[in-house]
Design a protein around this motif. Structure first.
Motif, PDB file in Angstrom:
ATOM      1  N   LYS A  10       0.805  -1.210   0.000  1.00 20.34           N
ATOM      2  CA  LYS A  10       0.000   0.000   0.000  1.00 20.34           C
ATOM      3  C   LYS A  10       0.845   1.271   0.000  1.00 20.34           C
ATOM      4  O   LYS A  10       0.311   2.362  -0.078  1.00 20.34           O
ATOM      5  N   ILE A  11       2.153   1.114   0.110  1.00 18.20           N
ATOM      6  CA  ILE A  11       3.023   2.283   0.156  1.00 18.20           C
ATOM      7  C   ILE A  11       3.129   2.902  -1.227  1.00 18.20           C
ATOM      8  O   ILE A  11       3.516   2.232  -2.191  1.00 18.20           O
ATOM      9  N   SER A  12       2.809   4.170  -1.343  1.00 16.82           N
ATOM     10  CA  SER A  12       2.911   4.857  -2.637  1.00 16.82           C
ATOM     11  C   SER A  12       4.304   5.440  -2.796  1.00 16.82           C
ATOM     12  O   SER A  12       5.013   5.690  -1.818  1.00 16.82           O
ATOM     13  N   SER A  13       4.682   5.669  -4.044  1.00 12.84           N
ATOM     14  CA  SER A  13       5.988   6.277  -4.307  1.00 12.84           C
ATOM     15  C   SER A  13       6.051   7.687  -3.715  1.00 12.84           C
ATOM     16  O   SER A  13       7.094   8.117  -3.227  1.00 12.84           O
ATOM     17  N   ALA A  14       4.920   8.407  -3.736  1.00 11.21           N
ATOM     18  CA  ALA A  14       4.904   9.764  -3.167  1.00 11.21           C
ATOM     19  C   ALA A  14       5.193   9.716  -1.671  1.00 11.21           C
ATOM     20  O   ALA A  14       5.941  10.547  -1.145  1.00 11.21           O
ATOM     21  N   PHE A  15       4.617   8.734  -0.971  1.00  7.63           N
ATOM     22  CA  PHE A  15       4.864   8.582   0.463  1.00  7.63           C
ATOM     23  C   PHE A  15       6.330   8.285   0.725  1.00  7.63           C
ATOM     24  O   PHE A  15       6.953   8.842   1.632  1.00  7.63           O
ATOM     25  N   ILE A  16       6.897   7.384  -0.088  1.00  9.75           N
ATOM     26  CA  ILE A  16       8.302   7.004   0.067  1.00  9.75           C
ATOM     27  C   ILE A  16       9.209   8.211  -0.128  1.00  9.75           C
ATOM     28  O   ILE A  16      10.114   8.477   0.682  1.00  9.75           O
ATOM     29  N   TYR A  17       8.971   8.974  -1.195  1.00  8.26           N
ATOM     30  CA  TYR A  17       9.834  10.117  -1.479  1.00  8.26           C
ATOM     31  C   TYR A  17       9.652  11.223  -0.443  1.00  8.26           C
ATOM     32  O   TYR A  17      10.615  11.894  -0.064  1.00  8.26           O
ATOM     33  N   PHE A  18       8.410  11.407   0.036  1.00  3.38           N
ATOM     34  CA  PHE A  18       8.160  12.472   1.010  1.00  3.38           C
ATOM     35  C   PHE A  18       8.867  12.171   2.326  1.00  3.38           C
ATOM     36  O   PHE A  18       9.648  12.989   2.828  1.00  3.38           O
ATOM     37  N   PHE A  19       8.600  11.001   2.898  1.00  2.00           N
ATOM     38  CA  PHE A  19       9.216  10.691   4.187  1.00  2.00           C
ATOM     39  C   PHE A  19      10.674  10.266   4.046  1.00  2.00           C
ATOM     40  O   PHE A  19      11.444  10.388   5.011  1.00  2.00           O
ATOM     41  N   GLY A  20      11.070   9.821   2.855  1.00  2.83           N
ATOM     42  CA  GLY A  20      12.484   9.544   2.627  1.00  2.83           C
ATOM     43  C   GLY A  20      13.327  10.800   2.735  1.00  2.83           C
ATOM     44  O   GLY A  20      14.488  10.757   3.145  1.00  2.83           O
ATOM     45  N   SER A  21      12.727  11.926   2.388  1.00  2.00           N
ATOM     46  CA  SER A  21      13.450  13.197   2.432  1.00  2.00           C
ATOM     47  C   SER A  21      13.082  14.047   3.650  1.00  2.00           C
ATOM     48  O   SER A  21      13.669  15.109   3.865  1.00  2.00           O
ATOM     49  N   PHE A  22      12.134  13.577   4.468  1.00  2.00           N
ATOM     50  CA  PHE A  22      11.631  14.392   5.581  1.00  2.00           C
ATOM     51  C   PHE A  22      12.691  14.649   6.641  1.00  2.00           C
ATOM     52  O   PHE A  22      12.581  15.599   7.416  1.00  2.00           O
ATOM     53  N   GLY A  23      13.742  13.808   6.669  1.00  2.00           N
ATOM     54  CA  GLY A  23      14.826  14.051   7.614  1.00  2.00           C
ATOM     55  C   GLY A  23      15.449  15.424   7.426  1.00  2.00           C
ATOM     56  O   GLY A  23      16.039  15.988   8.366  1.00  2.00           O
ATOM     57  N   GLY A  24      15.329  15.976   6.228  1.00  2.00           N
ATOM     58  CA  GLY A  24      15.834  17.316   5.979  1.00  2.00           C
ATOM     59  C   GLY A  24      15.145  18.368   6.832  1.00  2.00           C
ATOM     60  O   GLY A  24      15.727  19.416   7.135  1.00  2.00           O
ATOM     61  N   ILE A  25      13.885  18.117   7.231  1.00  2.00           N
ATOM     62  CA  ILE A  25      13.171  19.047   8.103  1.00  2.00           C
ATOM     63  C   ILE A  25      13.920  19.212   9.429  1.00  2.00           C
ATOM     64  O   ILE A  25      14.089  20.315   9.949  1.00  2.00           O
ATOM     65  N   LEU A  26      14.383  18.082   9.987  1.00  2.00           N
ATOM     66  CA  LEU A  26      15.130  18.132  11.245  1.00  2.00           C
ATOM     67  C   LEU A  26      16.405  18.935  11.081  1.00  2.00           C
ATOM     68  O   LEU A  26      16.735  19.809  11.886  1.00  2.00           O
ATOM     69  N   PHE A  27      17.121  18.608  10.021  1.00  2.00           N
ATOM     70  CA  PHE A  27      18.362  19.294   9.668  1.00  2.00           C
ATOM     71  C   PHE A  27      18.105  20.799   9.582  1.00  2.00           C
ATOM     72  O   PHE A  27      18.790  21.619  10.211  1.00  2.00           O
ATOM     73  N   GLY A  28      17.084  21.178   8.815  1.00  2.00           N
ATOM     74  CA  GLY A  28      16.795  22.591   8.581  1.00  2.00           C
ATOM     75  C   GLY A  28      16.294  23.313   9.806  1.00  2.00           C
ATOM     76  O   GLY A  28      16.688  24.450  10.072  1.00  2.00           O
ATOM     77  N   TYR A  29      15.420  22.653  10.587  1.00  2.00           N
ATOM     78  CA  TYR A  29      14.888  23.310  11.777  1.00  2.00           C
ATOM     79  C   TYR A  29      16.009  23.668  12.738  1.00  2.00           C
ATOM     80  O   TYR A  29      16.037  24.777  13.283  1.00  2.00           O
ATOM     81  N   ASP A  30      16.926  22.739  12.941  1.00  2.00           N
ATOM     82  CA  ASP A  30      17.977  23.032  13.908  1.00  2.00           C
ATOM     83  C   ASP A  30      18.996  24.031  13.373  1.00  2.00           C
ATOM     84  O   ASP A  30      19.627  24.741  14.146  1.00  2.00           O
ATOM     85  N   ILE A  31      19.176  24.105  12.049  1.00  2.00           N
ATOM     86  CA  ILE A  31      20.017  25.156  11.480  1.00  2.00           C
ATOM     87  C   ILE A  31      19.405  26.526  11.776  1.00  2.00           C
ATOM     88  O   ILE A  31      20.093  27.468  12.164  1.00  2.00           O
ATOM     89  N   GLY A  32      18.080  26.603  11.614  1.00  2.00           N
ATOM     90  CA  GLY A  32      17.431  27.898  11.695  1.00  2.00           C
ATOM     91  C   GLY A  32      17.010  28.349  13.076  1.00  2.00           C
ATOM     92  O   GLY A  32      16.976  29.551  13.357  1.00  2.00           O
ATOM     93  N   VAL A  33      16.700  27.394  13.968  1.00  2.00           N
ATOM     94  CA  VAL A  33      16.053  27.793  15.218  1.00  2.00           C
ATOM     95  C   VAL A  33      16.947  28.661  16.092  1.00  2.00           C
ATOM     96  O   VAL A  33      16.471  29.581  16.768  1.00  2.00           O
ATOM     97  N   MET A  34      18.247  28.418  16.089  1.00  2.00           N
ATOM     98  CA  MET A  34      19.132  29.198  16.949  1.00  2.00           C
ATOM     99  C   MET A  34      19.216  30.656  16.485  1.00  2.00           C
ATOM    100  O   MET A  34      19.560  31.536  17.278  1.00  2.00           O
ATOM    101  N   THR A  35      18.884  30.912  15.212  1.00  2.00           N
ATOM    102  CA  THR A  35      18.896  32.280  14.703  1.00  2.00           C
ATOM    103  C   THR A  35      18.006  33.183  15.546  1.00  2.00           C
ATOM    104  O   THR A  35      18.391  34.288  15.929  1.00  2.00           O
ATOM    105  N   GLY A  36      16.792  32.692  15.837  1.00  2.00           N
ATOM    106  CA  GLY A  36      15.878  33.501  16.642  1.00  2.00           C
ATOM    107  C   GLY A  36      16.065  33.310  18.126  1.00  2.00           C
ATOM    108  O   GLY A  36      15.813  34.232  18.911  1.00  2.00           O
TER     109      GLY A  36
END
Length: 474
Positions: A10-36
Motif C-alpha cells: 500500500k506504500i505509494s511512491s509519493a509517500f516514500i519520497y516524502f518521508f524519505g526526504s523528511f529528515g531534511g526538516i530536522l536538519f533545517g529546523y535546527d540550522i534555523g532555530v538558533m537564529t531567533g
C-alpha cells in the motif's frame, strides 16, 4: 511476514519520497532555530559580550554532526539506511527536549547546553548523510536530481518553519521564548519517526545483503516499467558481482584507493566547499548581522530570517524545476561565481564609498542566498548521494557529511569572533574568495553526473582514475 508484505504494497511512491526526504526538516529546523533563539538566550544568560561562548552554543550541533555523519554512514552499510534514520529521529527528539529544559545554573548552563547540543548534532549529522544516500538509491536516474532535491526543499522548509516559530514566540518572556524554540524541534522528529516506520529499505542495500526478492518488491513501488526494474537489478547485481570477485573488504583506506580516489575527492570537496563558503554565517547570525549594520536590536530583526527562509524555499522549488535540465557542474560554477561576487562587492563598494548605506550588505546577502538556494545548497547533497560507488557509499557519504559539518562548525564558531575584530564586509569578502576557489575546484575535479546511473558514474570515475594515473600531467 505476509501481513508486512500486504502492508508494504500500500506504500505509494509519493509517500516514500516524502518521508524519505523528511529528515531534511530536522536538519533545517535546527540550522534555523538558533537564529531567533540566540538573542533571547544571550539576554537571559547575559552572554552579550561572550563571543566565544555564543559561538560554541551555536556551533555545538555542527560539532556533534561531524561525528554523527561518519558514524551513521558506516552503520548504515551494516544495518540499513531506514533503521539508522529511525535511530536519528529518536536521538533528535530526546536532546531537543533536553535543550529546551536547560537548567539555569549561571555559566554552567552554557556548558550544559553546549554538551546537549553536541549530542543532538549526532542525529543532525546522521540525517544529513543518510537522507541523500537513501533518496539517490530510490530515485530513477532521469529524475534523481529533482527527487534528491526534495531533501533540500525539506531542509529549507525546516529552516523557514523554525524562523516562523521564532517570530511567533518572540513576544513571550525571554526565558520561555528560547526554550520553546529549541524544544519544539522534537515535533518534526516525532513525525519523521512515525513516517519512516512504514518506509521500505533501499533496494541497493537489500540486494547487497542478498535479498533480491525484497529489492525487486521495493523497486516495484517506485518503478512503473518491469523492464526498467529488471535492467536496474541486473546493473546493481553486476556491480556487486565485481566487488565479490575482487573479494573487496571496505575500509577507510579503500576510499582513497586508485579506483575510488577521484570520486571521493570530488564528493568530499564539494561538501566541504559548500560550508566554507559561509552560507551558515548568514543563516545563524542574520539578526546580529542586521544589528551590527543598523544598530537595531537583534531581537527586533526576526523578520529578516523569514525573508531569507522564503528565498531559500523558492530557490529550492526553482532547483526542482531546472534540476534535470542543466548540468550539475554548470549550475555549481554559475552559482559559485555569483555568490563570490555577492560577498566581495560590498567590501569593494565600502572601500570606494565609505559612507555607503549599511543595508547594502544585507541586499547582497539576499542575492547570495538566492543563488545558493538553487545551486550549491541542493546540488551538494545530490552529488553526495549519487557520486559514490555502492561499495563505499555509506562510508564516503558519511565522510563528505563530516567535512561539510566541519566547515559548518568552524563558520558558526568563528564568525562572531571574526566580526568582533574586523568589519563585516571584510569577513564576507574572505568567504567570497572561498566561493571562487570552489568554482575552480568544480571545474577541475568534479565529474558530470546528470542523467547517468549510479553504476555508470562509478565506471566513469574508475576510467578517469586510470587516465590520471597514466597521464599525471593531465
Amino acid at each position: 511476514m505476509n501481513v508486512m508484505a500486504k502492508a508494504e504494497k500500500k506504500i505509494s511512491s509519493a509517500f516514500i519520497y516524502f518521508f524519505g526526504s523528511f529528515g531534511g526538516i530536522l536538519f533545517g529546523y535546527d540550522i534555523g532555530v538558533m537564529t531567533g533563539a540566540l538573542p533571547f538566550l544571550q539576554a537571559d544568560w547575559h552572554l552579550e559580550n561572550a563571543a566565544s561562548l555564543v559561538g560554541w552554543i551555536t556551533s555545538a550541533v555542527m560539532f556533534g554532526a561531524i561525528f554523527g555523519g561518519a558514524l551513521a554512514g558506516q552503520l548504515s552499510d551494516k544495518f540499513g539506511r531506514r533503521k539508522m534514520i529511525l535511530m536519528s529521529a529518536i536521538v533528535f527528539m530526546v536532546f531537543s527536549v533536553l535543550s529546551g529544559v536547560s537548567p539555569d545554573m549561571g555559566e554552567a548552563s552554557a556548558y550544559y547546553l553546549i554538551i546537549v547540543r553536541m549530542l543532538l548534532g549526532l542525529a543532525v549529522g546522521a540525517a544529513s548523510a543518510l537522507v541523500p544516500a537513501y533518496m539517490s538509491e530510490m530515485a530513477p536516474a532521469k529524475a534523481r536530481g529533482r527527487l534528491s532535491g526534495l531533501n533540500q526543499t525539506m531542509i529549507v522548509s525546516g529552516m523557514l518553519l523554525s524562523y516562523v516559530v521564532d517570530f511567533l514566540l518572540k513576544d513571550l518572556p525571554g526565558e520561555w521564548a528560547w526554550r520553546l524554540m529549541l524544544g519544539l524541534a522534537a515535533v518534526p522528529a516525532l513525525i519523521l519517526f512515525l513516517g519512516v516506520l512504514r518506509l521500505p529499505e533501499s533496494p541497493r542495500f537489500l540486494l547487497r545483503k542478498g535479498d533480491e526478492a525484497q529489492a525487486r518488491k521495493v523497486l516495484s513501488y517506485i518503478r512503473k516499467n518491469p523492464a526498467e526494474i529488471d535492467q536496474e537489478l541486473a546493473s546493481i547485481k553486476e556491480t556487486a558481482k565485481e566487488e565479490r570477485q575482487a573479494n573487496q573488504k571496505t575500509s577507510w583506506s579503500t576510499l582513497f584507493s586508485g579506483k575510488y580516489r577521484y570520486l571521493v575527492i570530488a564528493g568530499v570537496g564539494v561538501a566541504a566547499f559548500q560550508q566554507f563558503q559561509g552560507a551558515n554565517a548568514i543563516f545563524y547570525y542574520i539578526p546580529l548581522i542586521v544589528q551590527k549594520a543598523t544598530g537595531q536590536a537583534a531581537s527586533s530583526n526576526l523578520m529578516w530570517p523569514i525573508v531569507q527562509g522564503v528565498i531559500l524555499v523558492v530557490g529550492s522549488l526553482v532547483y526542482m524545476w531546472i534540476a534535470d535540465k542543466f548540468n550539475r557542474r554548470t549550475l555549481l560554477m554559475v552559482g559559485g561565481a555569483v555568490m563570490g561576487l555577492s560577498f566581495i562587492l560590498p567590501a569593494v563598494i565600502n572601500w570606494m564609498m565609505p559612507n555607503m548605506n549599511p543595508m547594502t550588505i544585507v541586499v547582497f546577502l539576499c542575492i547570495y542566498v538566492a543563488f545558493y538556494s538553487f545551486t550549491w545548497a541542493p546540488l551538494t547533497w545530490v552529488l553526495v548521494g549519487e557520486i559514490f560507488p555502492l561499495a563505499i557509499r555509506g562510508r564516503a557519504s558519511g565522510l563528505a557529511s563530516s567535512f561539510n559539518w566541519i566547515g559548518s562548525w568552524l563558520v558558526g564558531l568563528i564568525f562572531p569572533i571574526m566580526t568582533a575584530s574586523m568589519p563585516q564586509e571584510a569577513v564576507f569578502a574572505i568567504f567570497g574568495i572561498i566561493c571562487i576557489l570552489g568554482v575552480i575546484f568544480v571545474k577541475t575535479c568534479v565529474p558530470e553526473t546528470r542523467g547517468h546511473t549510479l553504476e555508470e558514474i562509478e565506471e566513469q570515475g574508475t576510467n578517469y582514475g586510470r587516465v590520471k594515473a597514466s597521464n599525471p600531467e593531465n
